[in-house]
Design a protein around this motif. Structure first.
Motif, PDB file in Angstrom:
ATOM      1  N   GLY A 298       0.831  -1.206   0.000  1.00 61.28           N
ATOM      2  CA  GLY A 298       0.000   0.000   0.000  1.00 61.28           C
ATOM      3  C   GLY A 298       0.860   1.247   0.000  1.00 61.28           C
ATOM      4  N   THR A 299       0.268   2.352   0.472  1.00 60.76           N
ATOM      5  CA  THR A 299       0.975   3.635   0.489  1.00 60.76           C
ATOM      6  C   THR A 299       2.297   3.513   1.236  1.00 60.76           C
ATOM      7  N   MET A 300       2.225   2.967   2.450  1.00 58.23           N
ATOM      8  CA  MET A 300       3.433   2.932   3.273  1.00 58.23           C
ATOM      9  C   MET A 300       4.398   1.843   2.810  1.00 58.23           C
ATOM     10  N   GLU A 319       2.243  -9.032  -1.177  1.00 53.49           N
ATOM     11  CA  GLU A 319       0.826  -8.621  -1.141  1.00 53.49           C
ATOM     12  C   GLU A 319      -0.039  -9.867  -1.117  1.00 53.49           C
ATOM     13  N   GLN A 320      -1.331  -9.629  -0.850  1.00 51.81           N
ATOM     14  CA  GLN A 320      -2.246 -10.769  -0.830  1.00 51.81           C
ATOM     15  C   GLN A 320      -2.616 -11.193  -2.249  1.00 51.81           C
ATOM     16  N   ARG A 324      -3.006  -6.137  -6.666  1.00 52.25           N
ATOM     17  CA  ARG A 324      -2.537  -5.085  -5.755  1.00 52.25           C
ATOM     18  C   ARG A 324      -1.021  -4.977  -5.766  1.00 52.25           C
ATOM     19  N   ALA A 375       3.530  -3.604   6.832  1.00 52.47           N
ATOM     20  CA  ALA A 375       2.757  -2.368   6.626  1.00 52.47           C
ATOM     21  C   ALA A 375       1.388  -2.724   6.037  1.00 52.47           C
ATOM     22  N   VAL A 376       0.688  -3.648   6.728  1.00 51.76           N
ATOM     23  CA  VAL A 376      -0.653  -4.032   6.266  1.00 51.76           C
ATOM     24  C   VAL A 376      -1.682  -3.139   6.963  1.00 51.76           C
ATOM     25  N   PHE A 377      -2.961  -3.454   6.786  1.00 51.90           N
ATOM     26  CA  PHE A 377      -4.005  -2.613   7.380  1.00 51.90           C
ATOM     27  C   PHE A 377      -3.799  -2.454   8.887  1.00 51.90           C
ATOM     28  N   GLU A 378      -4.253  -1.325   9.385  1.00 48.61           N
ATOM     29  CA  GLU A 378      -4.081  -1.021  10.809  1.00 48.61           C
ATOM     30  C   GLU A 378      -5.158  -1.741  11.639  1.00 48.61           C
ATOM     31  N   LYS A 383      -2.655  -7.830  11.883  1.00 48.80           N
ATOM     32  CA  LYS A 383      -1.211  -7.749  12.150  1.00 48.80           C
ATOM     33  C   LYS A 383      -0.742  -8.995  12.908  1.00 48.80           C
ATOM     34  N   ASN A 403       5.089  -1.331  11.111  1.00 47.78           N
ATOM     35  CA  ASN A 403       4.961   0.104  10.869  1.00 47.78           C
ATOM     36  C   ASN A 403       3.661   0.636  11.484  1.00 47.78           C
ATOM     37  N   SER A 405       0.914   2.604  13.452  1.00 46.00           N
ATOM     38  CA  SER A 405       1.031   3.945  14.036  1.00 46.00           C
ATOM     39  C   SER A 405       0.254   4.059  15.342  1.00 46.00           C
ATOM     40  N   PHE A 427       7.484   4.715  10.195  1.00 48.72           N
ATOM     41  CA  PHE A 427       7.834   5.660   9.132  1.00 48.72           C
ATOM     42  C   PHE A 427       6.721   6.690   9.018  1.00 48.72           C
ATOM     43  N   SER A 429       4.608   9.458   6.428  1.00 51.30           N
ATOM     44  CA  SER A 429       4.197   9.491   5.026  1.00 51.30           C
ATOM     45  C   SER A 429       4.531  10.844   4.391  1.00 51.30           C
TER      46      SER A 429
HETATM   47  P1  NAI Z   1      -2.828   0.827   2.752  1.00 52.48           P
HETATM   48  O1  NAI Z   1      -4.222   0.448   2.917  1.00 52.48           O
HETATM   49  O2  NAI Z   1      -2.423   1.799   1.702  1.00 52.48           O
HETATM   50  O3  NAI Z   1      -1.940  -0.478   2.519  1.00 52.48           O
HETATM   51  C1  NAI Z   1      -2.090  -1.684   3.196  1.00 52.48           C
HETATM   52  C2  NAI Z   1      -1.774  -2.785   2.213  1.00 52.48           C
HETATM   53  O4  NAI Z   1      -1.574  -3.994   2.922  1.00 52.48           O
HETATM   54  C3  NAI Z   1      -2.903  -3.052   1.208  1.00 52.48           C
HETATM   55  O5  NAI Z   1      -2.366  -2.973  -0.093  1.00 52.48           O
HETATM   56  C4  NAI Z   1      -3.348  -4.451   1.551  1.00 52.48           C
HETATM   57  O6  NAI Z   1      -3.779  -5.184   0.432  1.00 52.48           O
HETATM   58  C5  NAI Z   1      -2.126  -5.043   2.161  1.00 52.48           C
HETATM   59  N1  NAI Z   1      -2.401  -6.169   3.040  1.00 52.48           N
HETATM   60  C6  NAI Z   1      -3.362  -6.295   3.967  1.00 52.48           C
HETATM   61  N2  NAI Z   1      -3.253  -7.487   4.595  1.00 52.48           N
HETATM   62  C7  NAI Z   1      -2.189  -8.106   4.058  1.00 52.48           C
HETATM   63  C8  NAI Z   1      -1.586  -9.364   4.270  1.00 52.48           C
HETATM   64  N3  NAI Z   1      -2.047 -10.198   5.168  1.00 52.48           N
HETATM   65  N4  NAI Z   1      -0.527  -9.697   3.518  1.00 52.48           N
HETATM   66  C9  NAI Z   1      -0.034  -8.846   2.601  1.00 52.48           C
HETATM   67  N5  NAI Z   1      -0.580  -7.652   2.353  1.00 52.48           N
HETATM   68  C10 NAI Z   1      -1.644  -7.277   3.078  1.00 52.48           C
HETATM   69  O7  NAI Z   1      -2.345   1.346   4.184  1.00 52.48           O
HETATM   70  P2  NAI Z   1      -1.113   2.275   4.567  1.00 52.48           P
HETATM   71  O8  NAI Z   1      -1.536   3.675   4.645  1.00 52.48           O
HETATM   72  O9  NAI Z   1       0.038   1.926   3.722  1.00 52.48           O
HETATM   73  O10 NAI Z   1      -0.822   1.813   6.053  1.00 52.48           O
HETATM   74  C11 NAI Z   1      -0.160   0.604   6.361  1.00 52.48           C
HETATM   75  C12 NAI Z   1       0.319   0.647   7.795  1.00 52.48           C
HETATM   76  O11 NAI Z   1       1.173   1.756   7.979  1.00 52.48           O
HETATM   77  C13 NAI Z   1      -0.774   0.791   8.837  1.00 52.48           C
HETATM   78  O12 NAI Z   1      -0.408   0.047   9.967  1.00 52.48           O
HETATM   79  C14 NAI Z   1      -0.771   2.262   9.144  1.00 52.48           C
HETATM   80  O13 NAI Z   1      -1.270   2.566  10.413  1.00 52.48           O
HETATM   81  C15 NAI Z   1       0.712   2.534   9.073  1.00 52.48           C
HETATM   82  N6  NAI Z   1       1.065   3.933   8.835  1.00 52.48           N
HETATM   83  C16 NAI Z   1       0.402   4.666   7.902  1.00 52.48           C
HETATM   84  C17 NAI Z   1       0.744   5.983   7.685  1.00 52.48           C
HETATM   85  C18 NAI Z   1       0.029   6.792   6.651  1.00 52.48           C
HETATM   86  O14 NAI Z   1       0.192   8.031   6.676  1.00 52.48           O
HETATM   87  N7  NAI Z   1      -0.716   6.208   5.754  1.00 52.48           N
HETATM   88  C19 NAI Z   1       1.840   6.634   8.465  1.00 52.48           C
HETATM   89  C20 NAI Z   1       2.514   5.746   9.349  1.00 52.48           C
HETATM   90  C21 NAI Z   1       2.109   4.450   9.537  1.00 52.48           C
END
Ligand code: NAI
Length: 684
Positions: A298-300, A319-320, A324, A375-378, A383, A403, A405, A427, A429
């Motif tokens: 994802g983003t992170m 990724e799953q 994606r 860095a999967v869903f929060e 996790k 990662n 937060s 980290f 963003s």
């Molecule tokens: P996102 O939704 O963009 O990405 C999450 C990705 O993880 C998705 O592509 C999803 O398909 C994948 N995923 C989910 N379960 C999975 C699994 N079992 N195996 C492999 N891939 C899996 O979310 P984002 O924003 O990247 O956040 C990810 C983590 O980083 C969260 O814990 C969030 O709290 C943390 N974080 C986010 C920040 C932000 O500004 N977006 C800043 C700092 C930390």
């Protein structure tokens, strides 16, 4: 007397080699020794030119910072440089390694510059809120023109030997000192003339400088040293050099004593002390860090993958689903291609970095990784599931990082049989850009894992700060309280644009409400909804805006209006009405709120929370929090961070304000015991 230089005569050359470990800092004794040796060579009829060089990795790292405290004695660096310039014989400098600040200026006082391949030149003064003070701002423009000199002076970025040659700073790059001496001897024998850089005139027209200054001014955010740096280079076109040099020296002293320079010195040293961990010795053996895995594209996840690739570490993203994964990898590719197209990295670097980021949909692909960052869903269950599976596939000794937060890393670690290997790497963003990395230590994290994570952070170009487990860790926990106070002030009578202006005037790039509009009001709203009554103070107005679909910039409306994709918002009477309704519902009689009250309430809320965090052991020291705000939250370095600002204002005053707010406003102002204690000892 200390052995500070070696001298040697060789044919027509008198050679001075600086020998003052560790960095050839130009302290009084070294300056005197060079001065004496130069005088002796001037007096020796056999000698036709003096050669000045350094040893090892250093030509000279510049001033001796201990003299800032102990006071300086003559000859000053400017005197020494004047002596070299006033002599009758040419002086040639062979820059063997690092020549920073005064070391670079000493070179510009010589007639000709030769470089060894390891030479590195820079004016790092700007990072400490200053400009070069021993002729650098006048001589570098004479050598390479105002615009290029300005870039070097205002960025502080080191340039390597080939760039220096290309810019016209040096005569030649030579393989080693021997080759330099042979070349210089030949030139001297052919009648090397004097060429004082101070006597040259600046090439090009002064209006080129205005164009070059523009981007620096735009980014300067009221940094005095930037403004003075531009003035200084402008003077090199028009003023007689001696007057300009006198102005430069005076300005250097003034800036040195300014609060901005004090703040920047503070943050400079704070970043260094943040690396020290009280109970983890500096010589703790590190684990290998040769390849990495990321879970979640994802983003992170993709941003973090790029951090590794940027440092040359191969990284596999999991990724799953293939779709994606493909999207994530395409984003990585696109980011690097854009960087290449904008000239930020070379085509080869872009290709190499893209090659380093691979992907898979099977977790087994990270089985041999030295470190895995999740860095999967929060969500805790997601996790924990990932960590249990990582525990099953990863090799022994691999570092398993999250990662997250907001989630409790102890609970994530407990999903594995190796909690000593689990750590938080928080980290910010966009992860490949933001400098801050919160390294989150859980209850059972091994010391070698902490040491390795801190070293890794530095290796991938981040500024790592160690924190402990709590809701929001250090940065977000403090920042949310800052935001909350802004919300309360708005309900009491302030307006969003007033609050934001107070902080942009103070030096922040954006005010807190504009930041919310940029991040998206839906993000905070979802978190608050998920937590329900656990949120200590309801963000009622922000919630109403989110419920009305006003998510901020992305919907064209939030705290502000963004007509036709504008990036700067304009005030919206509808929001004003919504705020007044909220105040009325809460039985608050709106009143004018002064700018000063806004500033102090928001900042002291942040400072009080900061002290609580240190008191609880979540952060090691208050200066670490300044490092966090400057590198993760866009706080201006010229302010040195919020905790520094509180100290500069006077902790007694801050503590008194906090205690008064506690009585007048509510329990969220409970003063930190550590703040009260430090305020007491500061005023004792
Ligand atoms: P996102 O939704 O963009 O990405 C999450 C990705 O993880 C998705 O592509 C999803 O398909 C994948 N995923 C989910 N379960 C999975 C699994 N079992 N195996 C492999 N891939 C899996 O979310 P984002 O924003 O990247 O956040 C990810 C983590 O980083 C969260 O814990 C969030 O709290 C943390 N974080 C986010 C920040 C932000 O500004 N977006 C800043 C700092 C930390």
């Amino acid at each position: 007397m200390e052995h500070l230089i070696d001298t040697e005569t060789r044919g027509p050359l008198g050679i001075i080699r600086m020998q003052r470990p560790p960095v050839n800092a130009l302290g009084f004794a070294l300056r005197s020794a060079i001065s004496e040796a130069h005088r002796a060579f001037e007096a020796d009829p056999e000698i036709k030119a003096t050669v000045l060089t350094g040893n090892g990795r250093f030509f000279s790292a510049g001033a001796d910072i201990t003299e800032f405290d102990t006071g300086r004695k003559k000859p000053y660096l400017t005197d020494l440089i004047a002596q070299l310039e006033e002599g009758t014989k040419p002086v040639v400098v062979v820059i063997n390694g690092i020549a920073y600040g005064g070391g670079f200026e000493l070179s510009l006082g010589c007639d000709y510059i030769y470089l060894l391949p390891g030479a590195k030149l820079a004016f790092p003064e700007i990072n400490l809120g200053n400009i070069p003070g021993a002729g650098g701002t006048q001589k570098l423009p004479r050598l390479i023109g105002g615009p290029k000199a300005l870039d070097i002076i205002l960025t502080g970025t080191p340039i390597d030997a080939s760039t220096a040659l290309e810019l016209g700073i040096a005569e030649a790059i030579v393989a080693d000192e021997e080759e330099a001496l042979v070349g210089i001897t030949e030139a001297v024998e052919a009648g090397m003339p004097r060429r004082r850089i101070r006597d040259l005139s600046v090439p090009g027209a002064p209006d080129e400088l205005d164009i070059a200054a523009e981007p620096h001014l735009r980014r300067s955010r009221c940094a005095l040293a930037v403004l003075k740096g531009i003035d200084a280079v402008r003077m090199s076109y028009s003023e007689p050099i001696d007057e300009a040099l006198a102005w430069e020296r005076e300005t250097f002293q003034e800036l040195n004593a300014s609060s901005q320079a004090r703040a920047q010195r503070h943050i400079f040293f704070a970043e260094r002390s943040a690396r020290k961990i009280e109970d983890v010795p500096a010589n703790t053996p590190l684990r290998p860090m040769e390849n990495a895995g990321i879970i979640g594209a994802g983003t992170m996840g993709t941003g973090i993958a790029m951090c590794f690739a940027n440092a040359g570490i191969p990284v596999c993203v999991i990724e799953q689903e293939q779709d994606r994964l493909d999207q994530g990898l395409a984003r990585v590719r696109q980011t690097y291609e854009t960087m290449r197209d904008r000239g930020r990295i070379s085509a080869e670097d872009a290709e190499e970095r893209i090659r380093l980021v691979t992907g898979a949909v099977d977790l087994a692909a990270v089985a041999r990784a030295d470190i895995v960052v999740e860095a999967v869903f929060e969500a805790m269950d997601v996790k924990r599931d990932v960590f249990a599976r990582l525990d099953a596939v990863c090799k022994p000794g691999a570092i398993l990082a999250t990662n997250t937060s907001t989630l409790d890393i102890n609970k994530i670690a407990a999903a594995t049989d190796r909690p000593q290997d689990v750590i938080g790497l928080h980290f910010f963003s966009p992860a490949h850009i933001m400098k801050l990395l919160e390294v989150v230590r859980a209850d059972e994290t091994g010391k070698d894992v902490i040491a390795t994570a801190m070293a890794l952070g530095q290796h991938i170009g981040k500024i790592p700060v160690l924190v402990g487990v709590c809701d929001g860790f250090a940065g977000n926990r403090i920042f949310i309280n800052f935001n909350r106070e802004a919300q309360i002030l708005i309900e009491e009578g302030a307006l969003p644009w007033q609050v934001d202006k107070v902080f942009t005037d103070w030096g922040l790039a954006m005010g807190p409400l504009s930041v919310m509009d940029l991040a998206g009001l839906d993000v905070g709203y979802r978190i608050r909804q998920a937590r329900g009554s656990q949120t200590p103070y309801p963000f009622t107005t922000a919630d109403r805006l989110a419920e009305a679909g006003r998510y901020g910039q992305k919907t064209g409306r939030g705290w502000y209006l963004y007509p036709e994709g504008a990036r700067r918002g304009s005030p919206d009477p509808e929001v004003e009405k919504l705020i007044e309704d909220v105040s009325r519902e809460k039985g608050i009689t709106r009143r004018p709120v002064s700018d000063e009250e806004i500033l102090h309430r928001c900042l002291w809320q942040l400072v009080n929370t900061g002290y609580q965090i240190v008191e609880e052991g979540i952060a090691q020291r208050t200066s670490d929090l300044d490092v966090i705000f400057v590198n993760g939250y866009g706080w201006p370095r010229t302010r040195g961070g919020p905790m520094f600002y509180a100290r500069e204002t006077g902790l007694a005053r801050v503590a008194a304000d906090v205690s008064r707010y506690y009585e007048e406003i509510g329990p969220h102002w409970k003063p930190s015991a550590l703040l009260l204690e430090e305020a007491k000892s500061a005023s004792a």
